[in-house]
Design a protein around this motif. Structure first.
Motif, short mmCIF file in Angstrom:
data_model
loop_
_atom_site.label_atom_id
_atom_site.label_comp_id
_atom_site.label_asym_id
_atom_site.label_seq_id
_atom_site.Cartn_x
_atom_site.Cartn_y
_atom_site.Cartn_z
N CYS A 1 25.50 7.68 23.54
CA CYS A 1 25.66 7.05 22.23
C CYS A 1 24.71 5.87 22.04
CB CYS A 1 27.11 6.60 22.05
SG CYS A 1 27.71 5.68 23.46
N ALA A 2 23.66 5.78 22.86
CA ALA A 2 22.69 4.69 22.73
C ALA A 2 22.20 4.58 21.28
CB ALA A 2 21.49 4.95 23.65
N GLY A 3 22.09 3.36 20.79
CA GLY A 3 21.57 3.15 19.43
C GLY A 3 20.06 3.23 19.48
N SER A 4 19.53 4.44 19.45
CA SER A 4 18.10 4.64 19.75
C SER A 4 17.21 4.57 18.51
CB SER A 4 17.90 5.98 20.47
OG SER A 4 18.57 7.01 19.77
N ARG A 5 17.83 4.64 17.32
CA ARG A 5 17.03 4.52 16.08
C ARG A 5 17.53 3.31 15.30
NH1 ARG A 5 18.02 9.07 12.48
NH2 ARG A 5 20.11 9.06 13.43
N LEU A 6 16.68 2.31 15.18
CA LEU A 6 17.05 1.12 14.39
C LEU A 6 16.58 1.31 12.95
CD1 LEU A 6 17.91 -1.88 13.93
CD2 LEU A 6 15.60 -2.51 14.70
N PHE A 7 17.50 1.09 12.01
CA PHE A 7 17.15 1.02 10.59
C PHE A 7 17.49 -0.40 10.14
CE2 PHE A 7 18.04 5.44 11.42
CZ PHE A 7 17.03 6.11 10.74
N ALA A 8 16.47 -1.20 9.86
CA ALA A 8 16.74 -2.58 9.42
C ALA A 8 16.17 -2.76 8.01
CB ALA A 8 16.10 -3.57 10.39
N HIS A 9 16.95 -3.44 7.17
CA HIS A 9 16.51 -3.69 5.79
C HIS A 9 15.19 -4.47 5.81
CE1 HIS A 9 16.45 -5.20 1.68
NE2 HIS A 9 17.25 -4.17 1.40
N GLU A 10 14.31 -4.17 4.87
CA GLU A 10 12.97 -4.80 4.89
C GLU A 10 13.02 -6.33 4.87
OE1 GLU A 10 10.68 -3.34 1.62
OE2 GLU A 10 12.28 -3.66 0.16
N LYS A 11 14.11 -6.88 4.28
CA LYS A 11 14.21 -8.35 4.22
C LYS A 11 14.41 -8.95 5.62
CE LYS A 11 16.23 -8.75 -0.38
NZ LYS A 11 17.55 -8.55 -1.00
N VAL A 12 14.96 -8.17 6.54
CA VAL A 12 15.24 -8.72 7.87
C VAL A 12 14.55 -7.94 8.99
CG1 VAL A 12 17.45 -9.76 7.22
CG2 VAL A 12 17.41 -7.38 8.01
N TYR A 13 13.78 -6.92 8.60
CA TYR A 13 13.18 -6.02 9.60
C TYR A 13 12.36 -6.77 10.65
CZ TYR A 13 10.17 -2.49 11.69
OH TYR A 13 9.49 -1.71 12.60
N ASP A 14 11.45 -7.66 10.18
CA ASP A 14 10.57 -8.36 11.14
C ASP A 14 11.39 -9.22 12.10
OD1 ASP A 14 8.36 -7.21 10.08
OD2 ASP A 14 7.81 -8.93 8.80
N LYS A 15 12.35 -9.93 11.54
CA LYS A 15 13.16 -10.83 12.38
C LYS A 15 13.94 -10.03 13.43
CE LYS A 15 15.89 -14.92 12.14
NZ LYS A 15 17.01 -15.62 11.60
N VAL A 16 14.52 -8.91 12.97
CA VAL A 16 15.35 -8.12 13.91
C VAL A 16 14.48 -7.48 14.99
CG1 VAL A 16 16.92 -6.15 14.12
CG2 VAL A 16 17.15 -7.72 12.19
N THR A 17 13.38 -6.85 14.58
CA THR A 17 12.56 -6.16 15.60
C THR A 17 11.93 -7.18 16.56
OG1 THR A 17 10.80 -6.07 13.96
CG2 THR A 17 11.97 -4.04 14.37
N GLU A 18 11.49 -8.32 16.03
CA GLU A 18 10.92 -9.34 16.94
C GLU A 18 11.98 -9.86 17.89
OE1 GLU A 18 9.00 -12.15 14.31
OE2 GLU A 18 7.62 -10.54 13.65
N GLY A 19 13.20 -10.07 17.37
CA GLY A 19 14.30 -10.55 18.22
C GLY A 19 14.62 -9.56 19.33
N VAL A 20 14.69 -8.28 18.96
CA VAL A 20 15.00 -7.26 19.98
C VAL A 20 13.86 -7.18 20.99
CG1 VAL A 20 15.46 -4.80 20.38
CG2 VAL A 20 16.48 -5.95 18.40
N ALA A 21 12.62 -7.31 20.51
CA ALA A 21 11.46 -7.27 21.41
C ALA A 21 11.50 -8.45 22.39
CB ALA A 21 10.16 -7.29 20.60
N GLU A 22 11.91 -9.63 21.90
CA GLU A 22 12.05 -10.81 22.80
C GLU A 22 13.04 -10.51 23.92
OE1 GLU A 22 10.67 -13.86 23.20
OE2 GLU A 22 9.18 -12.96 21.85
N ILE A 23 14.18 -9.95 23.53
CA ILE A 23 15.20 -9.63 24.55
C ILE A 23 14.64 -8.61 25.53
CG2 ILE A 23 17.46 -8.55 24.93
CD1 ILE A 23 18.39 -9.86 22.33
#
Ligand code: NAI
Ligand code: MG
Length: 411
Positions: A214-236
């Motif tokens: 059940c891994a959450g392997s596909r992220l769908f993030a709204h364009e208003k927060v997409y950069d912040k979310v993907t950068e945050g996940v990349a940092e982790i």
């Protein structure tokens, strides 16, 4: 033939024995599977014990005389949570009064073997009630699926083998339940608690090296927060310490993948993503030089539903990401549902109405709201579409091991 109360008593006793042996079982599991000792110690083995406690309760409490054990049950399990998958299968079957033939995965048979030793030494179970057969899928698994004297087969593993099992079971029309692959979406709305979403999306994909159905392997993030979310996940992703599972002092947070076969598969998907034009934001690196199969946590951007690695189950620590550019919930749902799988999803929003509307539209057996990978023995788990048939855990799971009988008496 044991009474429900007797069954309940030995399941409680088994749960306590698992707790007593938990250190040994955790070490064995880490050596066999590669995952960090902190996870087998704090997650896998405690959940195994809890699962036996939970089902011990059901056997004495289901007093309906209409329910009868289905009979001899074959259970074939994978290597990603070896003892936990054994527990998900064995505990409800024993609670229902069935006898069990369990086949662990060839990569990770040790903890199931040790569990049977513990059970045998205790003298708790009548002889022959629990049997473990080790071996390769084609040699030890396929005969279980086709055997005329087995009444039911429960399988967890690949969708490909799930289909083979369904075919093989047709000979005596044994009952089949399947818990198969997934390609679960994590959907982040702009009003979500973004820090919590970043943490949750990261653990949703990286937990257990992404070797989670059940891994959450596909992220769908709204364009208003997409950069912040993907950068945050990349940092982790960057901060996760990859190393041998037993290196707890050095703080290994992610071990090697389970096998060379799995390593090659995951690396192959990363290459295919790059060839299809996806951009690797972090990770993409791997190392099997010392006999381990290490893949670093990886996040891709510029991915879309036409790409092979967005459609197929990677089963590794690899996240693909897409921007949500439309506020219409139906169109978001249709993108999230654009997969042959339907196991799970997570929805991240502070608006409970949005979250519930989304949950209703997602074609998956589990929808988490503001969390991911949360399990409880009381919550049924299983798939829509090609993620399987039937449910594990909860009372739904007991149903898999019971036949309903109507006996009519002419007084
Ligand atoms: P698999 O489906 O081949 O193996 C799972 C179990 O089925 C093992 O015990 C294996 O021995 C048995 N098996 C294999 N072939 C069989 C057959 N013909 N008849 C009866 N039993 C058979 O999975 P594998 O090859 O280890 O992994 C391949 C992919 O499957 C993974 O990369 C992942 O995508 C997916 N998978 C999904 C899992 C899940 O939890 N849903 C767990 C493991 C793998
Ligand atoms: Mg296989």
């Amino acid at each position: 033939k044991l009474s429900p109360f007797e069954r309940s008593k030995y399941l409680y006793a088994l749960a306590r024995m698992i707790q007593k042996n938990s250190r040994f079982l955790s070490v064995l599991e880490t050596i066999d599977n590669g995952k960090p000792i902190r996870e087998t110690r704090d997650i896998d083995i405690p959940l195994v014990a809890r699962h036996f406690y939970y089902h011990a309760g059901w056997s004495a409490k289901d007093t309906s005389s209409k329910n009868k054990p289905i009979g001899v049950v074959g259970q074939i399990i994978p290597w990603n949570f070896p003892l936990l998958m054994a527990a998900w299968k064995i505990a409800p079957a024993l609670a229902a009064g069935c006898t069990v033939i369990l086949k662990p995965a060839e990569q990770t048979p040790l903890s199931a073997l040790r569990l049977t030793e513990i059970i045998n030494d205790s003298g708790l179970l009548p002889k022959g009630v629990l049997n473990v057969i080790t071996g390769l899928g084609e040699e030890a698994g396929a005969p279980i699926a086709s055997h005329p004297d087995i009444d039911k087969v429960a399988f967890t593993g690949s969708t490909e083998v799930g289909k083979l099992i369904t075919k093989a079971s047709a000979g005596n029309l044994k009952k089949v339940t399947l818990e198969l692959g997934g390609k679960s979406p994590a959907i982040v709305f702009p009003d979500a608690d973004i820090d919590a979403a970043i943490q949750g999306v990261a653990s949703g994909i990286f937990f257990n090296h992404g070797q989670t159905c059940c891994a959450g392997s596909r992220l769908f993030a709204h364009e208003k927060v997409y950069d912040k979310v993907t950068e945050g996940v990349a940092e982790i992703a960057k901060s996760i310490k990859v190393g041998p599972g037993m290196n707890d002092k050095d703080g290994s947070q992610m071990g090697p993948l389970v096998s060379n076969e799995q390593y090659e598969k995951v690396v192959g998907y990363m290459e295919s993503g790059k060839q299809d034009g996806a951009e690797c934001l972090v990770g993409g690196t791997h190392d099997n030089s010392n006999g381990g199969h290490f893949v670093h946590p990886t996040v891709f951007s510029k991915t879309n539903a036409d790409m092979k690695f967005v459609q197929e189950e990677i089963f590794g620590p690899v996240l693909t990401t897409q921007k949500i550019t439309d506020d219409d919930l139906n169109s978001i749902a249709s993108e999230a549902n654009n997969t042959e799988f339907g196991l799970a999803a997570s929805v991240w929003s502070k608006d409970i109405s949005t979250a519930h509307k989304m949950a209703a539209k997602i074609k998956a057996g589990t929808v988490w709201i503001n969390c991911h990978n949360v399990f409880d023995s009381a919550l049924p788990f299983g798939g829509y579409k090609q993620s399987g048939n039937g449910r594990e855990m909860g009372f739904e799971c007991m149903d898999n091991y019971l036949e309903t009988k109507a006996v009519t008496v002419n007084l």
